[in-house]
Design a protein around this motif. Structure first.
Motif, short mmCIF file in Angstrom:
data_model
loop_
_atom_site.label_atom_id
_atom_site.label_comp_id
_atom_site.label_asym_id
_atom_site.label_seq_id
_atom_site.Cartn_x
_atom_site.Cartn_y
_atom_site.Cartn_z
N HIS A 116 38.58 -25.26 48.53
CA HIS A 116 37.67 -24.12 48.34
C HIS A 116 37.49 -23.31 49.61
N GLU A 117 37.53 -23.92 50.78
CA GLU A 117 37.40 -23.16 52.03
C GLU A 117 38.66 -22.34 52.30
N LEU A 118 39.82 -22.94 52.05
CA LEU A 118 41.08 -22.22 52.21
C LEU A 118 41.14 -21.04 51.25
N ALA A 119 40.66 -21.25 50.02
CA ALA A 119 40.66 -20.16 49.03
C ALA A 119 39.79 -19.00 49.50
N ALA A 120 38.63 -19.30 50.06
CA ALA A 120 37.75 -18.24 50.57
C ALA A 120 38.42 -17.48 51.72
N GLU A 121 39.08 -18.21 52.62
CA GLU A 121 39.81 -17.56 53.72
C GLU A 121 40.95 -16.71 53.19
N LEU A 122 41.65 -17.23 52.18
CA LEU A 122 42.78 -16.50 51.59
C LEU A 122 42.31 -15.20 50.95
N VAL A 123 41.21 -15.26 50.20
CA VAL A 123 40.67 -14.06 49.57
C VAL A 123 40.28 -13.04 50.63
N GLU A 124 39.65 -13.50 51.69
CA GLU A 124 39.26 -12.59 52.77
C GLU A 124 40.48 -11.96 53.43
N ARG A 125 41.51 -12.78 53.67
CA ARG A 125 42.75 -12.26 54.29
C ARG A 125 43.43 -11.24 53.38
N LEU A 126 43.53 -11.57 52.09
CA LEU A 126 44.18 -10.65 51.15
C LEU A 126 43.39 -9.35 51.01
N THR A 127 42.08 -9.47 51.01
CA THR A 127 41.24 -8.27 50.91
C THR A 127 41.46 -7.37 52.12
N GLU A 128 41.48 -7.95 53.30
CA GLU A 128 41.71 -7.17 54.53
C GLU A 128 43.11 -6.55 54.53
#
Length: 161
Positions: free
Chosen positions: A139-151
């Motif tokens: 779940h933490e990696l998913a949150a980081e991934l979403v943030e990275r993809l959004t940026e």
């Protein structure tokens, strides 16, 4: 040009236990319903027990085998250019979503996923094939991934169509 290649990252190892629990629960529910009905409806008992036996005989081996196979097959990767996924069981699907085509990025955590500290990430494009889904991420990696993809998609001025 982005070319199709195997994604590098495996899903989280805990995803096997999550998928195993999910598959076996899916088998257990109809088996329990059939067992209760067999107790309540005497004349139909042999047929209901036969149906329960078939559900268990097919569902349990399937429910045990599929999670390990999914873990072996499911892969994902995000580069500066695209999101790569590979998923499936009998029919495997390899997908690429170029960063310029991404419209939305979502994350989801059902109750069972929360128990196993997992999340799913969905990357939506205008593709007729539908969104790319990366299931079984920490779940933490998913949150980081979403943030990275959004940026990345915010800074990439593609047409997203």
């Amino acid at each position: 040009m982005v070319r199709l290649r195997p994604p590098r990252n495996r899903v989280e190892r805990r995803a096997v236990t999550y998928w195993l629990t999910n598959e076996l629960a899916t088998v257990a529910v109809p088996a329990v319903v059939l067992a209760v009905l067999a107790l309540l409806i005497g004349p139909a008992r042999p047929w209901l027990l036969l149906a329960m036996g078939i559900v268990l005989a097919v569902g349990v081996p399937y429910g045990i085998a599929v999670p390990f196979w999914r873990y072996r097959v499911h892969r994902w990767e995000v580069t500066e250019d695209a999101v790569y996924t590979r998923s499936g069981w009998l029919w495997q699907e390899w997908r690429i979503a170029p960063m310029s085509r991404i419209q939305t990025v979502d994350t989801a955590r059902g109750p069972l996923e929360q128990l196993f500290r997992l999340s799913s990430v969905t990357v939506t494009t205008a593709s007729a094939a539908g969104p790319l889904k990366i299931q079984g991420l920490d779940h933490e990696l998913a949150a980081e991934l979403v943030e990275r993809l959004t940026e990345t998609t915010r800074s990439n001025r593609g047409d997203a169509t």
